[in-house]
Scaffold this motif. Structure first.
Motif, PDB file in Angstrom:
ATOM      1  N   MET A  12      14.568  -2.643   1.207  1.00  0.00           N
ATOM      2  CA  MET A  12      14.461  -1.464   1.387  1.00  0.00           C
ATOM      3  C   MET A  12      14.896  -0.481   1.936  1.00  0.00           C
ATOM      4  O   MET A  12      15.174   0.575   1.925  1.00  0.00           O
ATOM      5  N   ASN A  13      15.759  -1.067   3.050  1.00  0.00           N
ATOM      6  CA  ASN A  13      16.664  -0.511   3.951  1.00  0.00           C
ATOM      7  C   ASN A  13      17.961   0.122   3.131  1.00  0.00           C
ATOM      8  O   ASN A  13      18.258   1.302   3.351  1.00  0.00           O
ATOM      9  N   VAL A  14      18.205  -0.754   2.238  1.00  0.00           N
ATOM     10  CA  VAL A  14      19.485  -0.381   1.360  1.00  0.00           C
ATOM     11  C   VAL A  14      19.070   0.650   0.413  1.00  0.00           C
ATOM     12  O   VAL A  14      19.670   1.455   0.121  1.00  0.00           O
ATOM     13  N   LEU A  15      17.901   0.554  -0.029  1.00  0.00           N
ATOM     14  CA  LEU A  15      17.294   1.534  -1.018  1.00  0.00           C
ATOM     15  C   LEU A  15      17.203   2.852  -0.404  1.00  0.00           C
ATOM     16  O   LEU A  15      17.868   3.762  -0.847  1.00  0.00           O
ATOM     17  N   ILE A  69       9.624  -4.992  -6.796  1.00  0.00           N
ATOM     18  CA  ILE A  69       8.871  -4.066  -5.705  1.00  0.00           C
ATOM     19  C   ILE A  69      10.018  -2.938  -5.485  1.00  0.00           C
ATOM     20  O   ILE A  69       9.453  -1.627  -5.462  1.00  0.00           O
ATOM     21  N   ILE A  70      11.225  -3.171  -5.311  1.00  0.00           N
ATOM     22  CA  ILE A  70      12.265  -1.964  -5.207  1.00  0.00           C
ATOM     23  C   ILE A  70      12.396  -1.039  -6.091  1.00  0.00           C
ATOM     24  O   ILE A  70      12.566   0.074  -5.745  1.00  0.00           O
ATOM     25  N   LEU A  71      12.154  -1.495  -7.473  1.00  0.00           N
ATOM     26  CA  LEU A  71      12.185  -0.540  -8.604  1.00  0.00           C
ATOM     27  C   LEU A  71      11.009   0.208  -8.571  1.00  0.00           C
ATOM     28  O   LEU A  71      11.204   1.491  -8.985  1.00  0.00           O
ATOM     29  N   GLU A  72       9.982  -0.209  -7.965  1.00  0.00           N
ATOM     30  CA  GLU A  72       8.634   0.485  -8.069  1.00  0.00           C
ATOM     31  C   GLU A  72       8.704   1.394  -6.907  1.00  0.00           C
ATOM     32  O   GLU A  72       8.279   2.956  -7.130  1.00  0.00           O
ATOM     33  N   MET A  73       9.357   1.211  -5.829  1.00  0.00           N
ATOM     34  CA  MET A  73       9.536   1.986  -4.862  1.00  0.00           C
ATOM     35  C   MET A  73      10.482   3.102  -5.073  1.00  0.00           C
ATOM     36  O   MET A  73      10.496   4.190  -4.796  1.00  0.00           O
ATOM     37  N   ASP A  74      11.584   2.717  -5.855  1.00  0.00           N
ATOM     38  CA  ASP A  74      12.554   3.587  -6.163  1.00  0.00           C
ATOM     39  C   ASP A  74      12.122   4.646  -7.278  1.00  0.00           C
ATOM     40  O   ASP A  74      12.308   5.820  -7.124  1.00  0.00           O
ATOM     41  N   GLY A 130       0.709  -1.236  -0.172  1.00  0.00           N
ATOM     42  CA  GLY A 130      -0.013  -0.027  -0.040  1.00  0.00           C
ATOM     43  C   GLY A 130       0.815   1.224  -0.070  1.00  0.00           C
ATOM     44  O   GLY A 130       1.895   1.310   0.658  1.00  0.00           O
ATOM     45  N   VAL A 131       0.569   2.142  -0.943  1.00  0.00           N
ATOM     46  CA  VAL A 131       1.291   3.472  -0.824  1.00  0.00           C
ATOM     47  C   VAL A 131       0.260   4.711  -0.901  1.00  0.00           C
ATOM     48  O   VAL A 131      -0.780   4.663  -1.360  1.00  0.00           O
ATOM     49  N   ALA A 132       0.928   5.715   0.133  1.00  0.00           N
ATOM     50  CA  ALA A 132       0.219   6.955   0.061  1.00  0.00           C
ATOM     51  C   ALA A 132       1.312   8.091  -0.113  1.00  0.00           C
ATOM     52  O   ALA A 132       2.111   7.975   0.591  1.00  0.00           O
ATOM     53  N   LEU A 133       0.846   9.031  -1.002  1.00  0.00           N
ATOM     54  CA  LEU A 133       1.612  10.015  -1.322  1.00  0.00           C
ATOM     55  C   LEU A 133       1.241  11.423  -0.920  1.00  0.00           C
ATOM     56  O   LEU A 133       0.180  11.855  -0.989  1.00  0.00           O
ATOM     57  N   MET A 134       1.884  12.083   0.005  1.00  0.00           N
ATOM     58  CA  MET A 134       1.635  13.592   0.462  1.00  0.00           C
ATOM     59  C   MET A 134       2.992  14.688   0.136  1.00  0.00           C
ATOM     60  O   MET A 134       3.921  14.347  -0.206  1.00  0.00           O
ATOM     61  N   ARG A 135       2.147  15.788  -0.189  1.00  0.00           N
ATOM     62  CA  ARG A 135       3.118  16.716  -0.595  1.00  0.00           C
ATOM     63  C   ARG A 135       2.581  17.911   0.153  1.00  0.00           C
ATOM     64  O   ARG A 135       1.394  18.298  -0.039  1.00  0.00           O
ATOM     65  N   ASN A 136       3.220  18.613   0.968  1.00  0.00           N
ATOM     66  CA  ASN A 136       3.010  19.986   1.868  1.00  0.00           C
ATOM     67  C   ASN A 136       1.528  19.379   2.576  1.00  0.00           C
ATOM     68  O   ASN A 136       0.908  20.241   2.607  1.00  0.00           O
TER      69      ASN A 136
END
Length: 147
Positions: free
Chosen positions: A81-84, A44-49, A15-21
């Motif tokens: 994820m920690n490495v990313l 998965i890592i490429l998508e998060m990146d 699950g992903v949520a993006l916030m700006r300001n």
């Protein structure tokens, strides 16, 4: 413009949520239904990146289980994820469902659904997603509210 990425991790769904300001700009669930493999981990890592780069993310919050699963896949995912994050120079904050419960209701324990309802009221753009999940009586959309 400060970008914040909330992630609810899983080896099958993220699950992903993006916030700006302080404004919620995007939310979704990404399913990865294939058997666990290095290829799936990389996907998965490429998508998060990509999310981090595309939205110029400086802060990340990651929802993890209260007791970490002992599955090899989940532990590999957390490690990758920690490495990313380290490679990007981002110090992620990790939280559990219990942490969320304390944040939204310090005096008493509340349910995941109650948290989702509070968030949907706070961010009205989430109401259709919340109502859709409630109608279907499935927790599929739960990862969005965890993120």
């Amino acid at each position: 413009m400060e970008g914040v990425l909330g992630i609810s991790l899983g080896t099958r769904q993220v699950g992903v949520a993006l916030m700006r300001n302080g404004e919620l700009i995007d939310w979704h669930i990404r399913s990865f239904l294939t058997k666990w493999s290095q290829k799936k981990l990389k996907k998965i890592i490429l998508e998060m990146d990509s999310l981090i780069e595309d939205h110029q993310i400086q802060n990340i919050a990651v929802k993890i289980p209260g007791t970490l699963p002992t599955s090899k896949g989940f532990m590999q995912l957390i490690g990758a994820m920690n490495v990313l994050f380290e490679r990007k120079g981002i110090k992620a904050k990790y939280y559990t469902l219990r942490d969320m419960q304390k944040h939204f209701s310090p005096e008493r324990k509340i349910s995941k659904d109650a948290i989702a309802e509070l968030l949907a009221c706070r961010h009205s753009e989430l109401l259709p997603t919340y109502n859709k999940g409630k109608e279907k009586r499935v927790l599929y959309y739960g990862k969005i509210f965890e993120a």
